[in-house]
Write a protein that holds these residues in place. Structure first.
Motif, PDB file in Angstrom:
ATOM      1  N   VAL A 134     -42.942  85.223  17.184  1.00  0.00           N
ATOM      2  CA  VAL A 134     -43.625  85.856  16.135  1.00  0.00           C
ATOM      3  C   VAL A 134     -43.338  84.549  15.317  1.00  0.00           C
ATOM      4  CG1 VAL A 134     -41.759  87.358  14.309  1.00  0.00           C
ATOM      5  CG2 VAL A 134     -41.557  87.602  16.981  1.00  0.00           C
ATOM      6  N   THR A 135     -44.309  85.012  14.112  1.00  0.00           N
ATOM      7  CA  THR A 135     -44.346  84.245  13.099  1.00  0.00           C
ATOM      8  C   THR A 135     -44.083  84.211  11.534  1.00  0.00           C
ATOM      9  OG1 THR A 135     -46.461  85.511  12.243  1.00  0.00           O
ATOM     10  CG2 THR A 135     -47.049  83.353  14.223  1.00  0.00           C
ATOM     11  N   LYS A 136     -43.726  85.388  11.852  1.00  0.00           N
ATOM     12  CA  LYS A 136     -42.113  85.991  10.464  1.00  0.00           C
ATOM     13  C   LYS A 136     -42.023  86.892  10.433  1.00  0.00           C
ATOM     14  CE  LYS A 136     -45.193  83.587   6.829  1.00  0.00           C
ATOM     15  NZ  LYS A 136     -46.557  83.885   6.398  1.00  0.00           N
ATOM     16  N   ALA A 158     -35.306  89.796  17.398  1.00  0.00           N
ATOM     17  CA  ALA A 158     -36.569  88.825  16.523  1.00  0.00           C
ATOM     18  C   ALA A 158     -36.053  87.791  16.964  1.00  0.00           C
ATOM     19  CB  ALA A 158     -36.542  89.932  15.750  1.00  0.00           C
ATOM     20  N   GLN A 159     -34.804  87.423  16.258  1.00  0.00           N
ATOM     21  CA  GLN A 159     -34.721  85.799  15.657  1.00  0.00           C
ATOM     22  C   GLN A 159     -34.931  84.943  16.922  1.00  0.00           C
ATOM     23  OE1 GLN A 159     -33.743  84.537  12.765  1.00  0.00           O
ATOM     24  NE2 GLN A 159     -33.545  82.801  13.132  1.00  0.00           N
ATOM     25  N   ARG A 160     -34.690  85.752  17.754  1.00  0.00           N
ATOM     26  CA  ARG A 160     -35.208  84.306  19.039  1.00  0.00           C
ATOM     27  C   ARG A 160     -36.344  84.130  19.583  1.00  0.00           C
ATOM     28  NH1 ARG A 160     -35.015  80.409  21.711  1.00  0.00           N
ATOM     29  NH2 ARG A 160     -34.519  80.412  23.220  1.00  0.00           N
ATOM     30  N   ALA A 161     -36.972  85.184  19.041  1.00  0.00           N
ATOM     31  CA  ALA A 161     -38.637  85.433  18.862  1.00  0.00           C
ATOM     32  C   ALA A 161     -39.487  84.999  18.324  1.00  0.00           C
ATOM     33  CB  ALA A 161     -38.871  87.162  19.554  1.00  0.00           C
ATOM     34  N   TYR A 162     -38.580  84.650  17.358  1.00  0.00           N
ATOM     35  CA  TYR A 162     -39.148  83.887  16.185  1.00  0.00           C
ATOM     36  C   TYR A 162     -39.005  82.569  16.395  1.00  0.00           C
ATOM     37  CZ  TYR A 162     -39.487  81.342  11.296  1.00  0.00           C
ATOM     38  OH  TYR A 162     -39.479  81.147  10.225  1.00  0.00           O
ATOM     39  N   GLU A 163     -37.391  82.045  16.862  1.00  0.00           N
ATOM     40  CA  GLU A 163     -37.185  80.855  16.905  1.00  0.00           C
ATOM     41  C   GLU A 163     -38.412  80.289  18.254  1.00  0.00           C
ATOM     42  OE1 GLU A 163     -33.552  80.708  17.661  1.00  0.00           O
ATOM     43  OE2 GLU A 163     -32.651  81.413  15.746  1.00  0.00           O
ATOM     44  N   MET A 164     -38.492  81.238  18.919  1.00  0.00           N
ATOM     45  CA  MET A 164     -40.053  80.557  20.448  1.00  0.00           C
ATOM     46  C   MET A 164     -41.018  80.190  19.642  1.00  0.00           C
ATOM     47  SD  MET A 164     -37.858  82.783  22.948  1.00  0.00           S
ATOM     48  CE  MET A 164     -38.923  82.616  24.504  1.00  0.00           C
ATOM     49  N   ARG A 205     -50.214  85.532  29.017  1.00  0.00           N
ATOM     50  CA  ARG A 205     -49.785  85.264  27.696  1.00  0.00           C
ATOM     51  C   ARG A 205     -49.010  84.508  27.897  1.00  0.00           C
ATOM     52  NH1 ARG A 205     -53.602  89.627  27.346  1.00  0.00           N
ATOM     53  NH2 ARG A 205     -55.821  88.802  26.914  1.00  0.00           N
ATOM     54  N   LEU A 206     -47.247  84.870  27.998  1.00  0.00           N
ATOM     55  CA  LEU A 206     -46.346  84.857  27.499  1.00  0.00           C
ATOM     56  C   LEU A 206     -46.410  83.592  27.473  1.00  0.00           C
ATOM     57  CD1 LEU A 206     -43.885  85.647  25.959  1.00  0.00           C
ATOM     58  CD2 LEU A 206     -42.691  85.912  28.656  1.00  0.00           C
ATOM     59  N   ALA A 207     -46.954  83.022  28.761  1.00  0.00           N
ATOM     60  CA  ALA A 207     -46.150  81.278  28.923  1.00  0.00           C
ATOM     61  C   ALA A 207     -47.427  80.685  27.947  1.00  0.00           C
ATOM     62  CB  ALA A 207     -47.300  80.563  30.525  1.00  0.00           C
ATOM     63  N   ARG A 208     -48.563  81.341  27.795  1.00  0.00           N
ATOM     64  CA  ARG A 208     -49.728  80.444  27.028  1.00  0.00           C
ATOM     65  C   ARG A 208     -48.664  79.732  25.500  1.00  0.00           C
ATOM     66  NH1 ARG A 208     -52.513  81.926  30.841  1.00  0.00           N
ATOM     67  NH2 ARG A 208     -54.944  81.434  31.594  1.00  0.00           N
ATOM     68  N   ILE A 209     -48.179  81.054  25.436  1.00  0.00           N
ATOM     69  CA  ILE A 209     -47.322  80.482  23.995  1.00  0.00           C
ATOM     70  C   ILE A 209     -46.103  80.425  23.306  1.00  0.00           C
ATOM     71  CG2 ILE A 209     -46.089  82.587  21.604  1.00  0.00           C
ATOM     72  CD1 ILE A 209     -48.281  85.192  23.036  1.00  0.00           C
ATOM     73  N   VAL A 210     -45.015  80.817  24.770  1.00  0.00           N
ATOM     74  CA  VAL A 210     -43.934  79.591  24.855  1.00  0.00           C
ATOM     75  C   VAL A 210     -43.173  78.692  25.344  1.00  0.00           C
ATOM     76  CG1 VAL A 210     -42.859  82.024  23.604  1.00  0.00           C
ATOM     77  CG2 VAL A 210     -43.062  81.523  25.965  1.00  0.00           C
ATOM     78  N   GLY A 211     -44.498  78.809  26.518  1.00  0.00           N
ATOM     79  CA  GLY A 211     -44.087  77.903  27.370  1.00  0.00           C
ATOM     80  C   GLY A 211     -43.521  77.721  28.394  1.00  0.00           C
TER      81      GLY A 211
END
Ligand code: CAA
Length: 267
Positions: free
Chosen positions: A185-187, A176-182, A154-160
């Motif tokens: 995380v959507t909000k 969380a900020q980095r996860a959002y940028e990747m 799933r990670l590869a499908r979500i962030v590449g």
């Protein structure tokens, strides 16, 4: 509403929203075999009874302020051999599939550590909201393991593919900020209270739409994201056409023409 008694998870219904809380705060909500089993059973009970309960969406979160889920239970894993590890992995993987295929939307409300199996549980939800202080990671390689509850897929499908490999191979935690940028995380929200209120608000907003249309679009996205576009379009076409056999579609289009709000029944 009646549900089984669970020791490691809590379930609460607030109007049309179901809140599932992993409740092992002292162990940072680590996923023991018992947690996995109870969560699997709860989701089955929700699927079986939702005609009566009328839930329009679920929120998955962790007890306390420190962790969403700090991963699979490492202590339990030290006792496992190849065979029992396979059973444990299958239990976790099947649970992620069950979350992913729930007929109603599921939001992960991440409030702290979402590591290993915790990050994997969050990724099997439809999308992830998180507090700014949350930490994400797939630290399994640091334990001589690999992500085993769907993380490599799933990670590869979500962030590449490349970001996923960097994330998994280094085992480094990210903010969380980095996860959002990747796009993981959507909000983001400042605290748990805001996080939960926002997740509730989003489900209430979705609840105004046709449940059948949400279900069909969810399945079309889930199935289409992993296959070639032509096959994905075929799948979309089937779900699109199926919408025309629903009462919700008749009601939604009629309400538009009659300039009024639709009254969806989920049929
Ligand atoms: N499994 C079992 N117990 C865990 C746990 C886990 N994944 N994570 C935390 N705990 C327990 C700790 O052992 C500790 O228990 P005791 O009080 O009985 O000692 C308690 O929770 C509190 O944890 P810490 O004292 O470690 O808290 P901390 O604030 O110092 O550190 C942390 C927090 C950085 C999250 C740290 O607990 C940690 O690194 N946890 C492990 C994270 C991890 O490696 N997760 C991946 C697991 S492997 C996996 O998930 C495989 C898979 O893909 C399916």
């Amino acid at each position: 509403m009646s549900i089984s008694n669970f020791e490691t998870i809590l379930f609460e219904q607030k109007d049309e929203v179901g809140i599932i809380t992993i409740n092992r705060e002292k162990k940072l909500n680590a996923l023991s075999e018992q947690v996995l089993g109870e969560l699997t059973q709860l989701l089955e009970e929700i699927k079986d009874s939702n005609k009566d309960w009328g839930l329009k969406g679920l929120i998955l979160t962790g007890a306390g302020e420190k962790a969403f889920i700090a991963g699979a239970d490492i202590k339990e894993m030290t006792e496992m051999d190849l065979e029992t590890a396979k059973k444990f992995g299958k239990l976790g993987q099947d649970l992620t599939l069950s979350i992913e295929n729930m007929p109603i939307p599921v939001i992960a409300a991440v409030n702290g550590f979402a590591l290993g199996g915790g990050c994997e549980m969050a990724m099997s939800c439809d999308f992830i909201y998180a507090t700014e202080a949350s930490i994400f990671g797939q630290p399994e390689v640091k334990l001589g393991l690999i992500p085993g509850f769907g993380g490599t897929q799933r990670l590869a499908r979500i962030v590449g593919r490349n970001r996923a490999k960097e994330f998994i191979f280094t085992g480094e935690n990210i903010t969380a900020q980095r996860a959002y940028e990747m796009g993981l995380v959507t909000k983001l929200f400042t605290n748990k209270e805001e996080l939960m209120a926002a997740a509730m608000k989003t489900i209430n907003k979705m609840a105004k739409n046709s449940p059948m249309a949400i279900y069909h679009s969810k399945m079309a996205v889930n199935k289409g994201v992993d296959i070639e576009v032509e096959k994905g379009l075929d799948s979309e076409l089937n779900y699109f056409a199926s919408s025309f056999a629903t009462e919700d579609m008749k009601e939604g289009t009629l309400a538009f023409i009659e300039k009024r709000s639709p009254n969806f029944t989920g049929k």
